[in-house]
Design a protein around this motif. Sequence first.
Motif, PDB file in Angstrom:
ATOM      1  N   ARG A   1       0.979  -1.426   0.115  1.00 22.59           N
ATOM      2  CA  ARG A   1      -0.068   0.004  -0.037  1.00 22.59           C
ATOM      3  C   ARG A   1       0.839   1.063  -0.029  1.00 22.59           C
TER       4      ARG A   1
ATOM      5  N   CYS B   1      -2.895   2.902 -12.611  1.00 20.02           N
ATOM      6  CA  CYS B   1      -4.185   3.140 -12.013  1.00 20.02           C
ATOM      7  C   CYS B   1      -5.509   3.775 -12.683  1.00 20.02           C
TER       8      CYS B   1
ATOM      9  N   GLU C   1     -10.607  -1.110  -7.317  1.00 23.40           N
ATOM     10  CA  GLU C   1      -9.474  -1.440  -6.323  1.00 23.40           C
ATOM     11  C   GLU C   1     -10.129  -0.911  -5.235  1.00 23.40           C
TER      12      GLU C   1
ATOM     13  N   PHE D   1      -7.486  -0.346  -1.990  1.00 24.28           N
ATOM     14  CA  PHE D   1      -6.570   0.714  -2.089  1.00 24.28           C
ATOM     15  C   PHE D   1      -7.211   2.181  -1.641  1.00 24.28           C
TER      16      PHE D   1
ATOM     17  N   TYR E   1      -7.870   7.588  -2.407  1.00 24.32           N
ATOM     18  CA  TYR E   1      -7.498   6.548  -3.229  1.00 24.32           C
ATOM     19  C   TYR E   1      -5.893   6.700  -3.028  1.00 24.32           C
ATOM     20  N   ARG E   2      -5.532   5.277  -2.501  1.00 17.16           N
ATOM     21  CA  ARG E   2      -3.901   5.177  -2.408  1.00 17.16           C
ATOM     22  C   ARG E   2      -3.193   6.389  -1.874  1.00 17.16           C
TER      23      ARG E   2
ATOM     24  N   ALA F   1       0.535   5.894  -1.816  1.00 13.67           N
ATOM     25  CA  ALA F   1       1.212   5.462  -2.876  1.00 13.67           C
ATOM     26  C   ALA F   1       1.237   6.378  -4.038  1.00 13.67           C
ATOM     27  N   SER F   2       0.312   7.603  -3.727  1.00 15.52           N
ATOM     28  CA  SER F   2       0.254   8.797  -4.762  1.00 15.52           C
ATOM     29  C   SER F   2       0.780  10.013  -4.312  1.00 15.52           C
TER      30      SER F   2
END
Length: 518
Positions: free
Chosen positions: A326, A335, A341, A344, A375-376, A379-380
């Motif tokens: 994650r 994405c 998803e 996430f 969202y994420r 990760a983003s």
Amino acid sequence: MTHSAPTRALLGLLAVAMVCVPFYGAWRYDEFHRSLAAQEAPPGPEPGPGRGAAAGGPPSEGRTDGAAPVVLAYHDIGRDSRSRYTVTPEAFDAQLAALAAAGYRTLSSEEFAAYLRGGRAPGPRSVFLTFDDGAHGLWVHADRILARHGMRAAAFLITRAVGSHRPYYLSWEEIGRMARSGRWDFENHTHDLHRREAVDAAGRTSSALASRLWLAGEERRETAEEYRRRVEADLDRSIGDITRRGLPRPRLFAYPFSETSGRASRSPVTDRMLRTALAERFVAALTNSSGRPLPAGRRAAAAGEVQRVEVTAGTGVRELLAEVRRWTAVSPADCPAPFTEQEFWRPNDGVPAGLGVFTGAGPYPGRTGYAGAAYRPMASADWTGYGVGFRVTGLRESENSAGVIVRDGSLGPLEVSLSFSYVRLRELRGGRWHEIGRRTLTDAGEHRVRITVERDRTVVAVDGRTRIEQATRVTGGDATGGIAVSVRNGDPEGGWPRFTSLTVRPSAGPGEDGVRRG
């Protein structure tokens, strides 16, 4: 035969020495072994051929650009402990084996610091293993397990505690052996500020590093200047404690108790002083909790603060790998369809489990209300140079709305809020949303939106006709971030709006942060 007085004195000293030397030697032997404990062999069978090499080891010669490293935060490795911060040798060994099998290599402090300074990510998948406090279990247990897997780690020392309260803390002799192994780096965790002290007359306590203390003898709180001098003196002493032993100057700092300046002191002046003191001495400060997502990357580098994944006694292998996944940075290109998803998405403000509240499937938080999710978010964190497209249906006059936030988690997030008859652009400043743009739309229960996020501006297009362009208020790592969505319903007799599509794609040109590295 008689001897002169000087001769007799010399012979007496020799006799005393012959008696004392064995006792001195025994004392020194005992002292040495009390400061250098025996290491325990790693648990279980040895790894198969090549397993350690895949896991890490020395820095690679030809580094390829990849995802930003994920930082893991441990405290101690040991057995028979009731502390949630002590991981057993068996669990630690299994975690490293799983990371190796998943293709992760470990980083040195220099590699990690170089990345934060703007260097390229040191490989497709990497982790930076950190241990707070400098507990004895690092030498007794963790060192041999790291050697087994060809990995390395960094220990953050409370330098005043080194050699004290044995066997809980490491000794300088053990630290020297660990440093010479090439498996360990030693970083900073203060000299003597890893403690809580009173901050007011009522006796309320907080971090001695991040807060101005109560001076009971004078019945007052420290002045800001007294606070600055105390903190800077402690940091400088701790750095000196490490370098005087021939170890490299610390590059990184870990907040005691993960209480960062802004969270603990709530004083802008004190907060600024601490951040300045740390920035003058270290590449970054590490914490396990933050007011916004700060995984290793450009956003964290701009903040001077990096957030870590905390590993405790209850962290299983599957859970650890899921967290690392994650937190591992991805590109917008990876994405394209976020609503497919579910794992996430991270809810906020009490949104119910699942994405049905956004897509029309329910359940909803009530007949009226609000729901939002990001969202994420980890990760983003370094996203820029991307586009978001979405379609919303079920809009009703003055009753409901739907929104998408871009640059989520940055210092300048923007929300595009869509209703039956208008679109508005809002910016988060000082903890509050401020409207900075509004356009009237053709009344309709359905609208299509395209948002383009560039390094210096955000462009919003609605139904192919209405356009809003907004220059970014912040730049660089302070302006990066991914997306979040929200829906609102204010009419108990009406329905909730719903997203019938949501897509993400890279923009035409690469982002300035090289986010294509996922």
